[in-house]
Design a protein around this motif. Structure first.
Motif, PDB file in Angstrom:
ATOM      1  N   TYR A   1      41.315  56.495  24.241  1.00 55.19           N
ATOM      2  CA  TYR A   1      42.243  55.922  23.271  1.00 55.19           C
ATOM      3  C   TYR A   1      41.677  54.607  22.748  1.00 55.19           C
ATOM      4  O   TYR A   1      41.059  53.860  23.494  1.00 55.19           O
ATOM      5  N   ARG A   2      41.920  54.344  21.497  1.00 59.98           N
ATOM      6  CA  ARG A   2      41.725  53.003  20.933  1.00 59.98           C
ATOM      7  C   ARG A   2      42.757  52.881  19.831  1.00 59.98           C
ATOM      8  O   ARG A   2      42.660  53.552  18.814  1.00 59.98           O
ATOM      9  N   GLY A   3      43.764  52.060  20.069  1.00 59.27           N
ATOM     10  CA  GLY A   3      44.874  51.975  19.118  1.00 59.27           C
ATOM     11  C   GLY A   3      45.558  53.324  19.006  1.00 59.27           C
ATOM     12  O   GLY A   3      45.900  53.952  20.006  1.00 59.27           O
ATOM     13  N   LYS A   4      45.699  53.839  17.790  1.00 59.98           N
ATOM     14  CA  LYS A   4      46.325  55.142  17.572  1.00 59.98           C
ATOM     15  C   LYS A   4      45.312  56.286  17.571  1.00 59.98           C
ATOM     16  O   LYS A   4      45.693  57.446  17.478  1.00 59.98           O
ATOM     17  N   ASP A   5      44.029  55.967  17.681  1.00 61.59           N
ATOM     18  CA  ASP A   5      42.987  56.990  17.736  1.00 61.59           C
ATOM     19  C   ASP A   5      42.955  57.615  19.126  1.00 61.59           C
ATOM     20  O   ASP A   5      43.162  56.936  20.130  1.00 61.59           O
ATOM     21  N   ARG A   6      42.664  58.935  19.176  1.00 63.85           N
ATOM     22  CA  ARG A   6      42.657  59.657  20.449  1.00 63.85           C
ATOM     23  C   ARG A   6      41.574  60.723  20.404  1.00 63.85           C
ATOM     24  O   ARG A   6      41.479  61.475  19.429  1.00 63.85           O
ATOM     25  N   VAL A   7      40.751  60.792  21.457  1.00 58.31           N
ATOM     26  CA  VAL A   7      39.697  61.792  21.561  1.00 58.31           C
ATOM     27  C   VAL A   7      39.809  62.439  22.935  1.00 58.31           C
ATOM     28  O   VAL A   7      39.932  61.744  23.940  1.00 58.31           O
ATOM     29  N   VAL A   8      39.762  63.781  22.981  1.00 52.21           N
ATOM     30  CA  VAL A   8      39.736  64.510  24.252  1.00 52.21           C
ATOM     31  C   VAL A   8      38.502  65.400  24.281  1.00 52.21           C
ATOM     32  O   VAL A   8      37.995  65.813  23.240  1.00 52.21           O
ATOM     33  N   GLY A   9      38.024  65.697  25.475  1.00 57.53           N
ATOM     34  CA  GLY A   9      36.865  66.569  25.623  1.00 57.53           C
ATOM     35  C   GLY A   9      36.713  66.983  27.077  1.00 57.53           C
ATOM     36  O   GLY A   9      37.534  66.645  27.923  1.00 57.53           O
ATOM     37  N   THR A  10      35.620  67.718  27.350  1.00 60.71           N
ATOM     38  CA  THR A  10      35.427  68.262  28.698  1.00 60.71           C
ATOM     39  C   THR A  10      34.294  67.604  29.467  1.00 60.71           C
ATOM     40  O   THR A  10      34.102  67.912  30.635  1.00 60.71           O
ATOM     41  N   SER A  11      33.535  66.751  28.857  1.00 60.32           N
ATOM     42  CA  SER A  11      32.547  65.931  29.566  1.00 60.32           C
ATOM     43  C   SER A  11      32.243  64.735  28.680  1.00 60.32           C
ATOM     44  O   SER A  11      32.463  64.778  27.470  1.00 60.32           O
ATOM     45  N   LEU A  12      31.736  63.672  29.290  1.00 58.84           N
ATOM     46  CA  LEU A  12      31.552  62.440  28.535  1.00 58.84           C
ATOM     47  C   LEU A  12      30.393  61.637  29.093  1.00 58.84           C
ATOM     48  O   LEU A  12      30.237  61.545  30.313  1.00 58.84           O
ATOM     49  N   ILE A  13      29.610  61.078  28.197  1.00 56.43           N
ATOM     50  CA  ILE A  13      28.636  60.041  28.539  1.00 56.43           C
ATOM     51  C   ILE A  13      28.917  58.904  27.578  1.00 56.43           C
ATOM     52  O   ILE A  13      28.801  59.064  26.364  1.00 56.43           O
ATOM     53  N   TYR A  14      29.327  57.752  28.116  1.00 55.34           N
ATOM     54  CA  TYR A  14      29.674  56.606  27.281  1.00 55.34           C
ATOM     55  C   TYR A  14      28.697  55.467  27.558  1.00 55.34           C
ATOM     56  O   TYR A  14      28.627  54.957  28.666  1.00 55.34           O
TER      57      TYR A  14
ATOM     58  N   TYR B   1      42.236  60.536  14.546  1.00 55.72           N
ATOM     59  CA  TYR B   1      42.009  59.130  14.245  1.00 55.72           C
ATOM     60  C   TYR B   1      42.488  58.802  12.850  1.00 55.72           C
ATOM     61  O   TYR B   1      42.678  59.685  12.012  1.00 55.72           O
ATOM     62  N   GLN B   2      42.688  57.526  12.612  1.00 58.66           N
ATOM     63  CA  GLN B   2      43.160  57.056  11.315  1.00 58.66           C
ATOM     64  C   GLN B   2      41.993  56.491  10.525  1.00 58.66           C
ATOM     65  O   GLN B   2      41.127  55.811  11.098  1.00 58.66           O
ATOM     66  N   ILE B   3      41.980  56.769   9.225  1.00 57.88           N
ATOM     67  CA  ILE B   3      40.927  56.262   8.344  1.00 57.88           C
ATOM     68  C   ILE B   3      41.565  55.276   7.375  1.00 57.88           C
ATOM     69  O   ILE B   3      42.579  55.567   6.745  1.00 57.88           O
ATOM     70  N   GLN B   4      40.973  54.097   7.280  1.00 54.82           N
ATOM     71  CA  GLN B   4      41.427  53.093   6.317  1.00 54.82           C
ATOM     72  C   GLN B   4      40.886  53.442   4.940  1.00 54.82           C
ATOM     73  O   GLN B   4      39.691  53.617   4.762  1.00 54.82           O
ATOM     74  N   GLU B   5      41.759  53.578   3.972  1.00 53.13           N
ATOM     75  CA  GLU B   5      41.329  53.830   2.608  1.00 53.13           C
ATOM     76  C   GLU B   5      41.183  52.501   1.888  1.00 53.13           C
ATOM     77  O   GLU B   5      41.946  51.568   2.111  1.00 53.13           O
TER      78      GLU B   5
END
Length: 93
Positions: free
Chosen positions: A59-72, A88-92
């Motif tokens: 999560y970051r603010g209202k953005d949300r990402v899900v998945g099954t594996s991660l390397i950050y 996620y939200q895009i600023q226009e």
């Protein structure tokens, strides 16, 4: 420099490798608002890379990402993942 906090039900620090293994309700929270949750994670202090092969949510603010594996990669601020679904939200302009 960004400060991050980590929490889990169980943790094991491997001193020689400078690696932290976390299990159960893992929460990784950075001061810039990024939050990562999973059942397991490994954090390599030398490379500043957090990994999991389990389902995760970022999560970051209202953005949300899900998945099954991660390397950050904290240094490059880059995520590599599988089976990703993102909202996620895009600023226009």
């Amino acid at each position: 420099m960004i400060i991050a906090k980590m929490r889990a039900d169980d943790g094991l620090y491997r001193d020689l490798e400078d690696i932290l293994d976390l299990k159960g309700n893992v929460l990784y929270n950075r001061e810039d608002g990024l939050i990562f949750e999973s059942d397991e994670a490994t954090y390599n202090k030398k490379s500043a890379i957090a990994k999991t092969n389990k389902d995760y949510v970022i999560y970051r603010g209202k953005d949300r990402v899900v998945g099954t594996s991660l390397i950050y990669d904290n240094r490059l601020n880059r995520v590599k993942s599988k089976n990703v679904v993102a909202k996620y939200q895009i600023q226009e302009k």
